[in-house]
Write a protein that holds these residues in place. Structure first.
Motif, PDB file in Angstrom:
ATOM      1  N   GLY A 147       0.816  -1.208   0.000  1.00  0.00           N
ATOM      2  CA  GLY A 147       0.000   0.000   0.000  1.00  0.00           C
ATOM      3  C   GLY A 147       0.852   1.260   0.000  1.00  0.00           C
ATOM      4  N   LEU A 148       0.177   2.401  -0.005  1.00  0.00           N
ATOM      5  CA  LEU A 148       0.814   3.716   0.059  1.00  0.00           C
ATOM      6  C   LEU A 148       0.161   4.537   1.162  1.00  0.00           C
ATOM      7  CD1 LEU A 148       1.120   4.603  -3.736  1.00  0.00           C
ATOM      8  CD2 LEU A 148       3.025   4.137  -2.181  1.00  0.00           C
ATOM      9  N   PRO A 149       0.943   5.419   1.797  1.00  0.00           N
ATOM     10  CA  PRO A 149       2.397   5.572   1.655  1.00  0.00           C
ATOM     11  C   PRO A 149       3.127   4.372   2.241  1.00  0.00           C
ATOM     12  CG  PRO A 149       1.612   6.884   3.496  1.00  0.00           C
ATOM     13  CD  PRO A 149       0.379   6.322   2.833  1.00  0.00           C
ATOM     14  N   LEU A 150       4.430   4.330   1.989  1.00  0.00           N
ATOM     15  CA  LEU A 150       5.300   3.329   2.607  1.00  0.00           C
ATOM     16  C   LEU A 150       6.642   3.989   2.873  1.00  0.00           C
ATOM     17  CD1 LEU A 150       7.386   2.367   0.172  1.00  0.00           C
ATOM     18  CD2 LEU A 150       5.409   1.039  -0.532  1.00  0.00           C
ATOM     19  N   ILE A 151       7.509   3.288   3.560  1.00  0.00           N
ATOM     20  CA  ILE A 151       8.823   3.857   3.850  1.00  0.00           C
ATOM     21  C   ILE A 151       9.891   2.900   3.350  1.00  0.00           C
ATOM     22  CG2 ILE A 151       8.979   2.909   6.207  1.00  0.00           C
ATOM     23  CD1 ILE A 151      10.221   5.833   6.845  1.00  0.00           C
ATOM     24  N   VAL A 152      10.920   3.473   2.727  1.00  0.00           N
ATOM     25  CA  VAL A 152      12.047   2.694   2.216  1.00  0.00           C
ATOM     26  C   VAL A 152      13.254   3.018   3.076  1.00  0.00           C
ATOM     27  CG1 VAL A 152      13.599   2.345   0.256  1.00  0.00           C
ATOM     28  CG2 VAL A 152      11.144   2.607  -0.127  1.00  0.00           C
ATOM     29  N   LYS A 153      13.968   1.977   3.503  1.00  0.00           N
ATOM     30  CA  LYS A 153      15.094   2.213   4.403  1.00  0.00           C
ATOM     31  C   LYS A 153      16.222   1.217   4.147  1.00  0.00           C
ATOM     32  CE  LYS A 153      12.267   1.619   7.978  1.00  0.00           C
ATOM     33  NZ  LYS A 153      11.739   1.396   9.351  1.00  0.00           N
ATOM     34  N   PRO A 154      17.479   1.658   4.361  1.00  0.00           N
ATOM     35  CA  PRO A 154      18.595   0.706   4.320  1.00  0.00           C
ATOM     36  C   PRO A 154      18.548  -0.151   5.575  1.00  0.00           C
ATOM     37  CG  PRO A 154      19.391   2.896   4.905  1.00  0.00           C
ATOM     38  CD  PRO A 154      17.926   3.030   4.624  1.00  0.00           C
ATOM     39  N   ALA A 155      18.833  -1.432   5.434  1.00  0.00           N
ATOM     40  CA  ALA A 155      18.734  -2.333   6.578  1.00  0.00           C
ATOM     41  C   ALA A 155      19.835  -2.107   7.602  1.00  0.00           C
ATOM     42  CB  ALA A 155      18.764  -3.784   6.103  1.00  0.00           C
ATOM     43  N   LEU A 156      20.955  -1.524   7.180  1.00  0.00           N
ATOM     44  CA  LEU A 156      22.137  -1.500   8.042  1.00  0.00           C
ATOM     45  C   LEU A 156      22.566  -0.114   8.488  1.00  0.00           C
ATOM     46  CD1 LEU A 156      24.295  -4.147   6.120  1.00  0.00           C
ATOM     47  CD2 LEU A 156      22.775  -4.516   8.063  1.00  0.00           C
ATOM     48  N   GLU A 213       7.983   7.152  -7.068  1.00  0.00           N
ATOM     49  CA  GLU A 213       9.068   7.602  -6.190  1.00  0.00           C
ATOM     50  C   GLU A 213       9.922   6.442  -5.662  1.00  0.00           C
ATOM     51  OE1 GLU A 213       6.274  11.261  -4.470  1.00  0.00           O
ATOM     52  OE2 GLU A 213       6.870   9.608  -3.159  1.00  0.00           O
ATOM     53  N   LEU A 214       9.467   5.231  -5.900  1.00  0.00           N
ATOM     54  CA  LEU A 214      10.137   4.079  -5.309  1.00  0.00           C
ATOM     55  C   LEU A 214      11.560   3.868  -5.841  1.00  0.00           C
ATOM     56  CD1 LEU A 214       7.487   1.235  -4.872  1.00  0.00           C
ATOM     57  CD2 LEU A 214       9.253   1.892  -3.213  1.00  0.00           C
ATOM     58  N   VAL A 215      11.762   4.068  -7.117  1.00  0.00           N
ATOM     59  CA  VAL A 215      13.081   3.807  -7.700  1.00  0.00           C
ATOM     60  C   VAL A 215      14.129   4.728  -7.085  1.00  0.00           C
ATOM     61  CG1 VAL A 215      14.449   3.899  -9.817  1.00  0.00           C
ATOM     62  CG2 VAL A 215      12.169   2.854  -9.843  1.00  0.00           C
ATOM     63  N   GLN A 216      13.810   6.026  -6.960  1.00  0.00           N
ATOM     64  CA  GLN A 216      14.760   6.960  -6.359  1.00  0.00           C
ATOM     65  C   GLN A 216      14.965   6.664  -4.876  1.00  0.00           C
ATOM     66  OE1 GLN A 216      16.864   9.314  -7.733  1.00  0.00           O
ATOM     67  NE2 GLN A 216      17.653   9.206  -5.641  1.00  0.00           N
ATOM     68  N   ALA A 217      13.894   6.304  -4.189  1.00  0.00           N
ATOM     69  CA  ALA A 217      14.004   5.962  -2.767  1.00  0.00           C
ATOM     70  C   ALA A 217      14.915   4.751  -2.576  1.00  0.00           C
ATOM     71  CB  ALA A 217      12.621   5.685  -2.180  1.00  0.00           C
ATOM     72  N   HIS A 218      14.764   3.780  -3.477  1.00  0.00           N
ATOM     73  CA  HIS A 218      15.635   2.598  -3.428  1.00  0.00           C
ATOM     74  C   HIS A 218      17.082   2.994  -3.661  1.00  0.00           C
ATOM     75  CE1 HIS A 218      17.774  -0.778  -5.422  1.00  0.00           C
ATOM     76  NE2 HIS A 218      17.259  -1.462  -4.404  1.00  0.00           N
ATOM     77  N   ALA A 219      17.329   3.859  -4.627  1.00  0.00           N
ATOM     78  CA  ALA A 219      18.693   4.286  -4.934  1.00  0.00           C
ATOM     79  C   ALA A 219      19.319   5.002  -3.740  1.00  0.00           C
ATOM     80  CB  ALA A 219      18.704   5.187  -6.166  1.00  0.00           C
TER      81      ALA A 219
END
Length: 311
Positions: free
Chosen positions: A138-147, A162-168
Motif C-alpha cells: 500500500g501507500l504511503p510506505l517507507i524505504v530504508k537501508p537495513a544496516l 518515487e520508489l526507484v529513487q528511494a531505493h537508490a
C-alpha cells in the motif's frame, strides 16, 4: 541504588567517533558520556576509534570500555567481537545481538518468528517491480537501508514513481534495502536499562517522519514524557519493548522504537543497542523521568560490565 566507588571501575575507555555515517553523532554522545563519568570521579578517557582500536585499547591498559559508537563498526558486533577477543569487559549487547539489532531486516524476521508485531515489509532487489511493491504494502510506505541508523537513507514514498529513487538513496548506504508498510499513528520509544523499561516518550514532529533532521537538528520536535497513555497501556507497550529486546538477545541497555496505530495496535520498528547520549537523545530523557541524572545513567550502564563478564 548505592553507587560504586569510582576506583572500582579502573581505567575506562569511552569509545566514540568511528568510521560509520553516524560518526558526528557518536562524537557528541561520547563526549557527553566522558564528561559525566569524569564528573562522577571515574578515570575515564576518550578514544576516537579507528581500525587500530584494539591495539590502542591494549596499549592504554584499560579495564573496561563504554561503547558510544553508533552505526557500522561500533554497533553491529564488530568492536564487540574485538573486545571479546581481547577479554575487555564492555557496555551493551554482545556480538550476535549487536549484529542482529543493527540489521533491521534480521530483527523483523526474528520478531515475526517470535510472534511479535512488526509492519509488513519486503526486500527491494535490483530490478524490482514498483507496482508489485505498492500492491503488497500500500501507500504511503517507507524505504530504508537495513544496516544504517539515525534514519540515514530513509524516504517516505507517497507514489509508486518515487520508489526507484528511494531505493537508490537507501542502496547508496550499502547492504539490503527494505520497503515497509507505513503505520499511521503515534510514535513511541522505550529506553531499556538493565532489564527494566523506563517511562515511554512520545515523539511528535511536523516533518514526514522522525528523520535525521528531526532527531538532531530541528528545534520543533516535541518529546512528551509522560507520554500521555493510560498507565495500563503504557505498561503494555513497555512489556512489548522488553520482549522485542529479549528476542534479539540484547542486554544491558538500549532503546526500542514502536508505533501505535489509530486502532491501538502496537508495531515494533527497531532496536538500538547503542542509543544516542546527546542533548537531543531519548535515553537520558527517559532516565530523567525515572529519577536518574546523566551521571547516574552512565554509571548504571557501566555497572553492567561487571554483570556481563570480567576478563
Amino acid at each position: 541504588m548505592t553507587r560504586r566507588d569510582p576506583a572500582d571501575y579502573g581505567r575506562v575507555a569511552v569509545l566514540m567517533g568511528g568510521w560509520s555515517a553516524e560518526r558526528a553523532i557518536s562524537l557528541r554522545s561520547g563526549q557527553a558520556v566522558l564528561h559525566s563519568l569524569r564528573t562522577a570521579g571515574v578515570d575515564a578517557h576518550g578514544v576516537d576509534a579507528d581500525r587500530d582500536v584494539l591495539q590502542v585499547l591494549q596499549r592504554g591498559h584499560f579495564d573496561r570500555v563504554f561503547i558510544a559508537l553508533h552505526g557500522r563498526g561500533g554497533e553491529d558486533g564488530v568492536v564487540q567481537g574485538a573486545l571479546e577477543l581481547a577479554g575487555i569487559p564492555y557496555t551493551g549487547s554482545g556480538v550476535a545481538a549487536s549484529a542482529v539489532a543493527m540489521d533491521k531486516l534480521m530483527s523483523k524476521r526474528l520478531w515475526r518468528g517470535a510472534g511479535l508485531p512488526t509492519p509488513e515489509f519486503c526486500v527491494l532487489q535490483p530490478g524490482f517491480d514498483p507496482g508489485a511493491v505498492v500492491a503488497a504494502l500500500g501507500l504511503p510506505l517507507i524505504v530504508k537501508p537495513a544496516l544504517e541508523g539515525s534514519s540515514i537513507g530513509m524516504t517516505r514514498v507517497n507514489r509508486a514513481e518515487e520508489l526507484v529513487q528511494a531505493h537508490a538513496t537507501a542502496a547508496a548506504c550499502g547492504g539490503p534495502v527494505l520497503a515497509e508498510a507505513w503505520i499511521t499513528g503515534q510514535e513511541y520509544t522505550a529506553a531499556i536499562l538493565d532489564g527494566e523499561a523506563l517511562p515511554l516518550i512520545r515523539l511528535e514532529t511536523p516533518r514526514a517522519f522522525y528523520d535525521y533532521e528531526a532527531k538532531y537538528l530541528a528545534g520543533d520536535t516535541r518529546y512528551l514524557c509522560p507520554c500521555g497513555l493510560p498507565p495500563e497501556e503504557e505498561a503494555r507497550l513497555q512489556t512489548l519493548a522488553l520482549e522485542a529486546f529479549a528476542a534479539v538477545t540484547a542486554r544491558g541497555w538500549g532503546r526500542v522504537d514502536l508505533m501505535r496505530d489509530e486502532s491501538g495496535q502496537a508495531w515494533l520498528i527497531e532496536v538500538n543497542t547503542v542509543p544516542g547520549m546527546t542533548d537531543h537523545s531519548l535515553v537520558p530523557m527517559a532516565a530523567r523521568a525515572a529519577g536518574l541524572d546523566l551521571e547516574d545513567l552512565v554509571l548504571r550502564i557501566l555497572d553492567t560490565t561487571f554483570v556481563h563478564g570480567e576478563a
